[in-house]
Design a protein around this motif. Structure first.
Motif, PDB file in Angstrom:
ATOM      1  N   CYS A  78       0.746  -1.206  -0.113  1.00 19.98           N
ATOM      2  CA  CYS A  78      -0.084   0.031  -0.013  1.00 19.98           C
ATOM      3  C   CYS A  78       0.845   1.266  -0.117  1.00 19.98           C
ATOM      4  O   CYS A  78       0.254   2.245   0.088  1.00 19.98           O
ATOM      5  CB  CYS A  78      -1.044   0.081   0.981  1.00 19.98           C
ATOM      6  N   THR A  79       2.240   1.156   0.016  1.00 24.62           N
ATOM      7  CA  THR A  79       3.066   2.631  -0.020  1.00 24.62           C
ATOM      8  C   THR A  79       4.152   2.368  -0.932  1.00 24.62           C
ATOM      9  O   THR A  79       4.018   2.816  -2.111  1.00 24.62           O
ATOM     10  CB  THR A  79       3.618   2.526   1.458  1.00 24.62           C
ATOM     11  N   GLY A  80       4.978   1.228  -0.752  1.00 25.39           N
ATOM     12  CA  GLY A  80       6.161   0.921  -1.680  1.00 25.39           C
ATOM     13  C   GLY A  80       5.721   0.924  -3.318  1.00 25.39           C
ATOM     14  O   GLY A  80       5.756   1.613  -4.118  1.00 25.39           O
ATOM     15  N   ILE A  81       4.807  -0.211  -3.302  1.00 27.81           N
ATOM     16  CA  ILE A  81       4.556  -0.576  -4.484  1.00 27.81           C
ATOM     17  C   ILE A  81       3.480   0.240  -5.269  1.00 27.81           C
ATOM     18  O   ILE A  81       3.472   0.576  -6.450  1.00 27.81           O
ATOM     19  CB  ILE A  81       3.908  -2.194  -4.731  1.00 27.81           C
ATOM     20  N   ALA A  82       2.438   0.644  -4.320  1.00 31.21           N
ATOM     21  CA  ALA A  82       1.314   1.666  -4.700  1.00 31.21           C
ATOM     22  C   ALA A  82       2.048   3.029  -5.149  1.00 31.21           C
ATOM     23  O   ALA A  82       1.721   3.582  -6.326  1.00 31.21           O
ATOM     24  CB  ALA A  82       0.323   1.951  -3.697  1.00 31.21           C
ATOM     25  N   TYR A  83       3.010   3.472  -4.437  1.00 33.03           N
ATOM     26  CA  TYR A  83       3.555   4.575  -4.974  1.00 33.03           C
ATOM     27  C   TYR A  83       4.438   4.704  -6.315  1.00 33.03           C
ATOM     28  O   TYR A  83       4.181   5.484  -7.156  1.00 33.03           O
ATOM     29  CB  TYR A  83       4.494   5.207  -3.868  1.00 33.03           C
ATOM     30  N   THR A  84       4.995   3.337  -6.337  1.00 34.38           N
ATOM     31  CA  THR A  84       5.697   3.351  -7.854  1.00 34.38           C
ATOM     32  C   THR A  84       4.747   3.258  -8.650  1.00 34.38           C
ATOM     33  O   THR A  84       5.178   3.745  -9.900  1.00 34.38           O
ATOM     34  CB  THR A  84       6.526   1.922  -7.660  1.00 34.38           C
ATOM     35  N   LEU A  85       3.549   2.550  -8.714  1.00 33.19           N
ATOM     36  CA  LEU A  85       2.589   2.380  -9.796  1.00 33.19           C
ATOM     37  C   LEU A  85       1.904   3.779  -9.854  1.00 33.19           C
ATOM     38  O   LEU A  85       1.785   4.235 -10.983  1.00 33.19           O
ATOM     39  CB  LEU A  85       1.447   1.607  -9.174  1.00 33.19           C
ATOM     40  N   PHE A  86       1.881   4.628  -8.909  1.00 28.85           N
ATOM     41  CA  PHE A  86       1.460   6.096  -8.852  1.00 28.85           C
ATOM     42  C   PHE A  86       2.285   6.989  -9.860  1.00 28.85           C
ATOM     43  O   PHE A  86       1.859   7.663 -10.889  1.00 28.85           O
ATOM     44  CB  PHE A  86       1.117   6.493  -7.585  1.00 28.85           C
ATOM     45  N   ILE A  87       3.707   6.866  -9.506  1.00 34.81           N
ATOM     46  CA  ILE A  87       4.615   7.635 -10.372  1.00 34.81           C
ATOM     47  C   ILE A  87       4.602   7.014 -11.726  1.00 34.81           C
ATOM     48  O   ILE A  87       4.772   7.916 -12.723  1.00 34.81           O
ATOM     49  CB  ILE A  87       5.966   7.326  -9.680  1.00 34.81           C
ATOM     50  N   TYR A  88       4.683   5.844 -12.062  1.00 37.11           N
ATOM     51  CA  TYR A  88       4.468   5.382 -13.432  1.00 37.11           C
ATOM     52  C   TYR A  88       3.133   6.044 -13.923  1.00 37.11           C
ATOM     53  O   TYR A  88       3.189   6.637 -15.254  1.00 37.11           O
ATOM     54  CB  TYR A  88       4.431   3.985 -13.567  1.00 37.11           C
ATOM     55  N   GLY A  89       2.224   5.796 -13.361  1.00 39.98           N
ATOM     56  CA  GLY A  89       0.804   6.551 -13.965  1.00 39.98           C
ATOM     57  C   GLY A  89       0.721   7.640 -14.248  1.00 39.98           C
ATOM     58  O   GLY A  89       0.247   8.248 -15.393  1.00 39.98           O
ATOM     59  N   VAL A  90       1.319   8.672 -13.496  1.00 38.14           N
ATOM     60  CA  VAL A  90       1.162  10.078 -13.611  1.00 38.14           C
ATOM     61  C   VAL A  90       2.363  10.605 -14.482  1.00 38.14           C
ATOM     62  O   VAL A  90       1.905  11.578 -15.457  1.00 38.14           O
ATOM     63  CB  VAL A  90       1.521  10.771 -12.189  1.00 38.14           C
ATOM     64  N   SER A  91       3.194   9.751 -15.208  1.00 37.19           N
ATOM     65  CA  SER A  91       4.076  10.191 -16.145  1.00 37.19           C
ATOM     66  C   SER A  91       3.526   9.888 -17.621  1.00 37.19           C
ATOM     67  O   SER A  91       4.043  10.465 -18.572  1.00 37.19           O
ATOM     68  CB  SER A  91       5.440   9.034 -16.085  1.00 37.19           C
ATOM     69  N   GLY A  92       2.340   9.300 -17.651  1.00 41.83           N
ATOM     70  CA  GLY A  92       1.531   9.214 -19.015  1.00 41.83           C
ATOM     71  C   GLY A  92       0.180   9.663 -19.117  1.00 41.83           C
ATOM     72  O   GLY A  92      -0.479   9.576 -20.221  1.00 41.83           O
TER      73      GLY A  92
END
Length: 291
Positions: free
Chosen positions: A216-230
């Motif tokens: 809910c923090t490490g993986i979710a934030y990585t997914l969030f960073i990837y998502g906002v990049s596109g």
């Protein structure tokens, strides 16, 4: 074209919503929850160093480290208030209280940055006010629901301060590195206050805390960073605004915690305000930047 980024953002929002559900089930203190969340998130992001070496190991100046430490302190206070709201008021009230943060952003911008409050802003504040009134019509401080709403609103106040100051505090720092450093700072700050509590947790609680930090923090934030990049920022903001909805739906499906029609109505008003705010505010920033 943007489907993979949208999916990444939706998954991140869904997992973020699960964090409140996990916190509600834990019998440990809130300080221990925040500490463990950051500890496991730090370990997760550290494990990603071989894959994101450039993002995570960029050199930081002393000034940047100091700014990130201030931002980390605000983040810790935000999480503490958020989890207190969930524990006292329940999942729906705690998450929806936090979701009121756009109203505080508008007020703080008017107070400290001389921004004019427009009719559009007035609609946002009105919708949030209606939502709060519907959820807690009798604001009695002896009632845990009212206290939960206050803590939730407090987390929204701190989050709005983070939004307004992070441009200065973390400007120029890679978002993933910023998250990693902030989690490390919080871990060391809370270690003296959490050490004894961590020694007394059960294996089940440890596993839930690990899920909270890793997924809910490490993986979710990585997914969030990837998502906002596109995708555009306003799209990302609207998707993340769904976090309380996902949290309430998860509690409904898993634990049969069906919210009342009044709470759903109040939640709808607040989420509508968040969506309107994210569309209008980000559009305004993009327009200003393009001049």
């Amino acid at each position: 074209m943007h489907s993979k980024y949208q999916l990444s953002l939706q998954t991140a929002a869904f997992i973020f919503g699960a964090s409140a559900l996990i916190a509600e089930q834990l019998a440990v203190g809130v300080v221990v929850i925040v500490f463990a969340r950051c500890l496991f998130a730090s370990l997760t992001l550290t494990a990603l160093v071989p894959f994101f070496r450039h993002q995570l190991l960029s050199p930081l100046s002393v000034n940047e480290m100091l700014k990130l430490s201030v931002s980390a302190t605000l983040l810790a206070l935000h999480w503490f208030s958020f989890f207190m709201g969930v524990k006292l008021g329940g999942l729906a009230i705690g998450t929806l209280g936090f979701a009121c943060f756009p109203a505080f952003v508008i007020v703080f911008e008017a107070l400290f940055f001389k921004e004019k409050i427009t009719a559009h802003d007035g609609v946002i504040i009105l919708l949030i006010g209606i939502g709060i009134w519907l959820i807690t019509p009798n604001f009695d401080l002896s009632d845990e629901s009212a206290l939960g709403m206050l803590w939730g609103l407090g987390s929204g106040v701190i989050y709005s301060i983070m939004m307004l100051t992070n441009r200065y505090l973390v400007d120029g720092v890679n978002p993933m590195q910023s998250s990693w450093v902030q989690c490390l700072v919080i871990t060391f700050l809370l270690l003296p206050f959490s050490f004894e509590g961590m020694l007394n947790i059960t294996l089940e609680e440890c596993l839930l805390l690990a899920v909270l930090g890793i997924l809910c923090t490490g993986i979710a934030y990585t997914l969030f960073i990837y998502g906002v990049s596109g995708v555009k920022a306003k799209v990302a903001a609207t998707v993340i605004a769904l976090e309380p909805i996902y949290a309430i739906l998860l509690a409904w499906i898993i634990f049969s915690e069906q919210p009342s029609l009044v709470v759903l109505s109040g939640g709808f008003a607040i989420i509508l305000a968040v969506v309107i705010s994210s569309q209008r505010r980000v559009f305004k920033q993009e327009k200003t930047a393009s001049i």
